[in-house]
Motif scaffolding. Structure first.
Motif, PDB file in Angstrom:
ATOM      1  N   ARG A 227       1.834 -17.970   1.759  1.00 29.57           N
ATOM      2  CA  ARG A 227       2.313 -19.171   1.087  1.00 29.57           C
ATOM      3  C   ARG A 227       2.349 -18.950  -0.420  1.00 29.57           C
ATOM      4  NH1 ARG A 227       2.202 -23.957   3.970  1.00 29.57           N
ATOM      5  NH2 ARG A 227       1.868 -25.139   2.064  1.00 29.57           N
ATOM      6  N   PRO A 228       3.296 -19.642  -1.117  1.00 30.66           N
ATOM      7  CA  PRO A 228       4.273 -20.612  -0.575  1.00 30.66           C
ATOM      8  C   PRO A 228       5.373 -19.958   0.250  1.00 30.66           C
ATOM      9  CG  PRO A 228       4.667 -20.232  -2.899  1.00 30.66           C
ATOM     10  CD  PRO A 228       3.390 -19.516  -2.573  1.00 30.66           C
ATOM     11  N   ASN A 229       5.713 -18.703  -0.100  1.00 28.00           N
ATOM     12  CA  ASN A 229       6.604 -17.879   0.716  1.00 28.00           C
ATOM     13  C   ASN A 229       5.944 -16.526   0.873  1.00 28.00           C
ATOM     14  OD1 ASN A 229       8.837 -19.793   0.888  1.00 28.00           O
ATOM     15  ND2 ASN A 229       9.142 -19.365  -1.301  1.00 28.00           N
ATOM     16  N   TYR A 230       6.172 -15.882   2.002  1.00 28.00           N
ATOM     17  CA  TYR A 230       5.558 -14.580   2.204  1.00 28.00           C
ATOM     18  C   TYR A 230       6.022 -13.614   1.129  1.00 28.00           C
ATOM     19  CZ  TYR A 230       4.000 -10.247   4.265  1.00 28.00           C
ATOM     20  OH  TYR A 230       3.391  -9.033   4.458  1.00 28.00           O
ATOM     21  N   SER A 231       5.066 -13.013   0.426  1.00 21.78           N
ATOM     22  CA  SER A 231       5.413 -12.081  -0.643  1.00 21.78           C
ATOM     23  C   SER A 231       4.253 -11.131  -0.889  1.00 21.78           C
ATOM     24  CB  SER A 231       5.743 -12.829  -1.943  1.00 21.78           C
ATOM     25  OG  SER A 231       4.615 -13.570  -2.398  1.00 21.78           O
ATOM     26  N   VAL A 232       4.571  -9.950  -1.391  1.00 17.71           N
ATOM     27  CA  VAL A 232       3.556  -8.979  -1.790  1.00 17.71           C
ATOM     28  C   VAL A 232       2.987  -9.419  -3.129  1.00 17.71           C
ATOM     29  CG1 VAL A 232       3.135  -6.593  -2.463  1.00 17.71           C
ATOM     30  CG2 VAL A 232       4.648  -7.099  -0.538  1.00 17.71           C
ATOM     31  N   THR A 233       1.683  -9.648  -3.178  1.00 13.99           N
ATOM     32  CA  THR A 233       1.054 -10.125  -4.413  1.00 13.99           C
ATOM     33  C   THR A 233       0.543  -8.990  -5.291  1.00 13.99           C
ATOM     34  OG1 THR A 233      -1.028 -10.387  -3.194  1.00 13.99           O
ATOM     35  CG2 THR A 233       0.389 -12.327  -3.423  1.00 13.99           C
ATOM     36  N   ASN A 234       0.240  -7.832  -4.690  1.00 15.23           N
ATOM     37  CA  ASN A 234      -0.264  -6.716  -5.485  1.00 15.23           C
ATOM     38  C   ASN A 234      -0.230  -5.434  -4.666  1.00 15.23           C
ATOM     39  OD1 ASN A 234      -1.422  -5.313  -7.628  1.00 15.23           O
ATOM     40  ND2 ASN A 234      -3.514  -5.753  -6.985  1.00 15.23           N
ATOM     41  N   SER A 235      -0.015  -4.342  -5.348  1.00 11.34           N
ATOM     42  CA  SER A 235      -0.244  -3.014  -4.788  1.00 11.34           C
ATOM     43  C   SER A 235      -0.999  -2.216  -5.834  1.00 11.34           C
ATOM     44  CB  SER A 235       1.086  -2.330  -4.424  1.00 11.34           C
ATOM     45  OG  SER A 235       1.948  -2.267  -5.556  1.00 11.34           O
ATOM     46  N   TRP A 236      -1.800  -1.270  -5.417  1.00  6.95           N
ATOM     47  CA  TRP A 236      -2.681  -0.605  -6.362  1.00  6.95           C
ATOM     48  C   TRP A 236      -3.010   0.817  -5.926  1.00  6.95           C
ATOM     49  CZ3 TRP A 236      -4.367  -4.077  -2.734  1.00  6.95           C
ATOM     50  CH2 TRP A 236      -5.346  -3.615  -1.848  1.00  6.95           C
ATOM     51  N   VAL A 237      -3.462   1.577  -6.915  1.00  7.22           N
ATOM     52  CA  VAL A 237      -4.034   2.898  -6.719  1.00  7.22           C
ATOM     53  C   VAL A 237      -5.287   2.952  -7.584  1.00  7.22           C
ATOM     54  CG1 VAL A 237      -3.736   5.389  -6.999  1.00  7.22           C
ATOM     55  CG2 VAL A 237      -1.788   3.975  -6.317  1.00  7.22           C
ATOM     56  N   SER A 238      -6.385   3.467  -7.030  1.00 10.62           N
ATOM     57  CA  SER A 238      -7.628   3.530  -7.810  1.00 10.62           C
ATOM     58  C   SER A 238      -8.414   4.793  -7.452  1.00 10.62           C
ATOM     59  CB  SER A 238      -8.502   2.297  -7.573  1.00 10.62           C
ATOM     60  OG  SER A 238      -8.996   2.262  -6.252  1.00 10.62           O
ATOM     61  N   ILE A 239      -9.179   5.258  -8.427  1.00 17.52           N
ATOM     62  CA  ILE A 239     -10.080   6.388  -8.239  1.00 17.52           C
ATOM     63  C   ILE A 239     -11.443   5.977  -8.780  1.00 17.52           C
ATOM     64  CG2 ILE A 239     -10.573   8.803  -8.781  1.00 17.52           C
ATOM     65  CD1 ILE A 239      -7.605   9.208  -9.254  1.00 17.52           C
ATOM     66  N   GLY A 240     -12.465   6.067  -7.941  1.00 11.01           N
ATOM     67  CA  GLY A 240     -13.808   5.662  -8.341  1.00 11.01           C
ATOM     68  C   GLY A 240     -14.794   6.809  -8.272  1.00 11.01           C
ATOM     69  N   TRP A 241     -15.710   6.811  -9.213  1.00 10.49           N
ATOM     70  CA  TRP A 241     -16.784   7.813  -9.254  1.00 10.49           C
ATOM     71  C   TRP A 241     -18.118   7.077  -9.225  1.00 10.49           C
ATOM     72  CZ3 TRP A 241     -19.662   8.947 -14.112  1.00 10.49           C
ATOM     73  CH2 TRP A 241     -20.650   9.936 -13.915  1.00 10.49           C
ATOM     74  N   LYS A 242     -18.902   7.330  -8.189  1.00  8.83           N
ATOM     75  CA  LYS A 242     -20.211   6.702  -8.032  1.00  8.83           C
ATOM     76  C   LYS A 242     -21.279   7.764  -8.231  1.00  8.83           C
ATOM     77  CE  LYS A 242     -22.694   3.464  -5.001  1.00  8.83           C
ATOM     78  NZ  LYS A 242     -22.494   2.266  -5.828  1.00  8.83           N
ATOM     79  N   HIS A 243     -22.202   7.496  -9.145  1.00  9.16           N
ATOM     80  CA  HIS A 243     -23.180   8.499  -9.552  1.00  9.16           C
ATOM     81  C   HIS A 243     -24.599   7.960  -9.407  1.00  9.16           C
ATOM     82  CE1 HIS A 243     -25.085  11.732 -11.759  1.00  9.16           C
ATOM     83  NE2 HIS A 243     -25.545  10.893 -12.683  1.00  9.16           N
ATOM     84  N   ARG A 244     -25.454   8.788  -8.833  1.00 11.08           N
ATOM     85  CA  ARG A 244     -26.875   8.436  -8.767  1.00 11.08           C
ATOM     86  C   ARG A 244     -27.473   8.687 -10.145  1.00 11.08           C
ATOM     87  NH1 ARG A 244     -31.781  10.982  -6.756  1.00 11.08           N
ATOM     88  NH2 ARG A 244     -30.642  12.917  -6.415  1.00 11.08           N
TER      89      ARG A 244
END
Length: 376
Positions: free
Chosen positions: A306-323
């Motif tokens: 809604r209100p009409n079917y539509s793509v709201t977002n597309s994305w690419v991400s790279i994450g680095w998690k470190h202890r």
């Protein structure tokens, strides 16, 4: 500047009026230890700075040995504080568990209660700086017959956008809940091939706002290389009405050793508050580089009905998690490239930083970087 030395704090507690109970003093000690630890990690130079006097020796003349000793004292204090808080959580949790569920002839069981603090900041080129923080506490009751748990969430995400949940980013939806919730959880009960989690509780504010959540899920071995996890969750808040999430997840170990995992997911969420279906499709790769580092790659798309079917977002991400330190302090840095409908699908680069602190007697044996394929 005021001296926050821990010994001075303990001396102040010793001089506290005799009429104060030991339990009250212990609660004060726990709260102050937690506050000092958070401030110490975020600004250690201010926290541990000694009082400045007129006869103070200029910092340029401080010897290298003294600087090393001061750094060691800081690290020792942080370790002691984390251990004190973790032990306090374990002691309170175990005492409550023994009171409500342990039989006299029963051996003590491992208590997995923990406290998690998250400090998160997100910035993108076309949006505002978005700081966020949350507290999550789970009190384990292993001696209860059905293994009930007490839960506390300062920032519940039930009515957040599904994309925010799947990507683990700061909540920015107008429908988001405000205020903490507390309740009980019945976890891991079996219903045929399905497992269930059941939550029941209250939003901690007036007027009273009760809620309930029910989650059912199952794992299937599709082939030698592929495993699926299917979930169905339904939740209801008196103030906002019902909502539901349906999830289909598929896992594949890229190499023989499952340190690199491919995850494909298709999720749909319905919220009665806006009568909208949100659909999120995502592909992720988790690459455990070594014992201290994890890389996460993500590409996905989200759409609204809604209100009409539509793509709201597309994305690419790279994450680095470190202890960052031992097994209770973690840092995550994520670079993002979004193409949102609200900005006419123009590129919107951004970055997110997240600091996580865990307090638990099991923290030293728990690997927070581990990603695994669900087992049957």
């Amino acid at each position: 500047m005021m001296d926050y030395n821990r010994n001075n704090y303990k001396q102040a507690l010793d001089n506290y009026p005799v009429t104060t109970s030991k339990l009250t003093v212990k609660r004060i000690d726990f709260a102050v230890e937690l506050s000092l630890l958070i401030v110490g990690i975020s600004s250690p130079h201010h926290l541990f700075a000694a009082p400045v006097s007129e006869n103070a020796v200029p910092s340029s003349k401080v010897s290298h040995v003294e600087e090393i000793e001061e750094e060691n004292d800081i690290i020792s204090w942080i370790d002691d504080t984390q251990l004190t808080i973790a032990d306090s959580i374990h002691d309170y949790s175990s005492s409550f568990d023994h009171f409500v569920g342990k039989k006299d002839d029963e051996e003590p069981m491992n208590n997995r209660s923990y406290l998690r603090l998250k400090l998160k900041s997100r910035y993108s080129h076309r949006e505002n700086f978005d700081p966020d923080g949350s507290v999550y506490f789970k009190l384990d009751l292993p001696h209860t017959k059905k293994n009930w748990k007490l839960i506390f969430e300062s920032d519940p995400d039930d009515f957040d956008r599904l994309e925010d949940k799947e990507r683990g980013i700061s909540a920015n939806s107008s429908n988001s809940l405000s205020g903490a919730v507390g309740g009980v959880r019945l976890q891991g009960r079996k219903w045929g091939e399905w497992k269930t989690n059941f939550d029941l509780g209250l939003k901690l504010r007036f007027p009273i706002d009760p809620f309930t959540r029910i989650e059912v899920y199952r794992t299937d071995q599709l082939s030698y290389e592929w495993t699926s996890l299917t979930k169905q969750e339904v939740f209801y808040y008196k103030s906002k009405g019902p909502g539901a999430i349906t999830s289909f997840n598929f896992y594949h170990a890229i190499s023989q050793a499952p340190s690199t995992i491919l995850k494909l997911s298709l999720n749909a969420q319905y919220l009665d508050t806006d009568n909208n279906w949100e659909v999120v499709q995502q592909a992720e790769i988790f690459d455990r580089v070594n014992q201290d580092n994890l890389l996460q790659y993500s590409i996905g798309v989200s759409a609204d009905s809604r209100p009409n079917y539509s793509v709201t977002n597309s994305w690419v991400s790279i994450g680095w998690k470190h202890r960052l330190y031992k097994k209770w302090l973690y840092l995550t840095a994520t670079s993002e490239f979004d193409f949102q409908e609200q900005f006419n699908y123009k590129i919107n680069p951004g970055i997110m930083l997240e600091l996580e602190l865990y307090f638990s007697s099991n923290a030293r044996s728990t690997d927070r970087l581990k990603r695994s394929i669900p087992s049957l």
